[in-house]
Design an enzyme around this catalytic site. Structure first.
Site, PDB file in Angstrom:
ATOM      1  N   LEU A 223       0.816  -1.200   0.000  1.00  0.00           N
ATOM      2  CA  LEU A 223       0.000   0.000   0.000  1.00  0.00           C
ATOM      3  C   LEU A 223       0.859   1.264   0.000  1.00  0.00           C
ATOM      4  O   LEU A 223       1.666   1.477   0.922  1.00  0.00           O
ATOM      5  CB  LEU A 223      -0.933   0.001   1.216  1.00  0.00           C
ATOM      6  N   ASP A 224       0.676   2.100  -1.028  1.00  0.00           N
ATOM      7  CA  ASP A 224       1.332   3.403  -1.142  1.00  0.00           C
ATOM      8  C   ASP A 224       2.858   3.307  -1.097  1.00  0.00           C
ATOM      9  O   ASP A 224       3.542   4.240  -0.671  1.00  0.00           O
ATOM     10  CB  ASP A 224       0.837   4.352  -0.037  1.00  0.00           C
ATOM     11  N   GLU A 225       3.403   2.181  -1.564  1.00  0.00           N
ATOM     12  CA  GLU A 225       4.853   2.013  -1.537  1.00  0.00           C
ATOM     13  C   GLU A 225       5.434   1.697  -2.903  1.00  0.00           C
ATOM     14  O   GLU A 225       6.588   1.283  -3.028  1.00  0.00           O
ATOM     15  CB  GLU A 225       5.246   0.913  -0.537  1.00  0.00           C
TER      16      GLU A 225
END
Length: 281
Positions: A223-225
């Protein structure tokens, strides 16, 4: 036959690569206008973007010639599509979509919006003012798998180079991400890796930050990486409310996402593991 030729290469680094590429290009009577290269010394990888003038009769033949002088398993692309096709996914927030549709309307970048897909119907009327198809796929009363499969099926009715998550506030499953591997671009409303996940402006306000930001990145299962394409920031004061931060943040989000789409449409972004190489010149 083309008057301009764009060459993108990534491969293992080796001595003399620039000379080999230049000599091969010259053999096709192409004149190099710009040549931007980067070596990731830790990974021993070489990246280059070459823009040339001159007429090219057979891009496949040039690719074969380049691969003959490059390390094994080199990735070579010649003249990728000059006008990228995008499908935009939305929820309810309009600011990023509005910026994309206005730029599409005035042809201010090399991207064409094929369709907009939303899990709410709020943005249909606005989208259709630009004569862009809008598809509402309701997530209510459905399993995540069923909703995502409907969305996948709808997207696949269009030709696309990238799928833009313009404030599409859904956590995507590994199946969805894998289906569109290296094609999903998200705008996250914080300067990653700070404030991952939901409500980053509230997180930032609680923390008392003096700078907020936004990040455009490729979507991965983490997530969001995913690999970051563009980031930017703005200063905020101690008296900013969460609402003030959200308002300021929307302006950054629009600018960051727009810049990312422009870079992608000009083939200036190359993936390098969980990082990117950006030839922004």
């Amino acid at each position: 036959m083309q008057n301009q030729t764009l060459i993108l290469i990534q491969c293992q680094d080796a001595v003399g690569l620039v000379a080999r590429i230049a000599n091969t290009v010259a053999a096709y009577h192409l004149n190099i206008v710009t040549m931007r290269e980067f070596v990731d010394e830790e990974a021993n990888k070489f990246f280059v973007r070459v823009a040339c003038n001159g007429e090219l009769n057979d891009s496949d033949l040039l690719i074969a010639s380049l691969k003959d002088v490059l390390p094994k398993d080199a990735e070579v692309s010649v003249n990728p599509s000059q006008r990228k096709k995008i499908v935009v996914l939305v929820t309810k927030e309009h600011h990023c979509l509005a910026d994309i549709l206005v730029r599409h309307h005035f042809e201010s970048w090399g991207a064409e919006v094929q369709a907009v897909v939303g899990n709410y119907d709020e943005l249909r009327n606005f989208t259709e003012k630009f004569e862009i198809p809008y598809h509402h796929i309701d997530h209510e009363g459905k399993t995540k798998e069923a909703f995502e499969q409907e969305t996948i099926d709808q997207i696949n009715r269009y030709d696309y180079d990238y799928i833009i998550l313009a404030k599409f506030m859904r956590i995507l499953s590994p199946t969805f991400v894998q289906t569109f591997e290296h094609k999903l671009i998200n705008i996250h409303h914080s300067f990653l890796p700070a404030f991952i996940g939901a409500n980053p402006y509230r997180q930032a306000h609680t923390r008392g930050v003096k700078i907020i930001g936004a990040t455009a990145h490729f979507v991965t299962n983490d997530l969001d990486e995913g690999p970051i394409i563009v980031q930017n920031t703005a200063r905020v004061a101690h008296n900013f409310t969460v609402k003030d931060m959200v308002s300021a943040g929307k302006e950054i989000e629009k600018a960051v996402l727009s810049k990312a789409i422009k870079l992608l449409s000009e083939d200036r972004v190359m993936l390098n593991g969980n990082k990117t190489v950006i030839f922004d010149s």
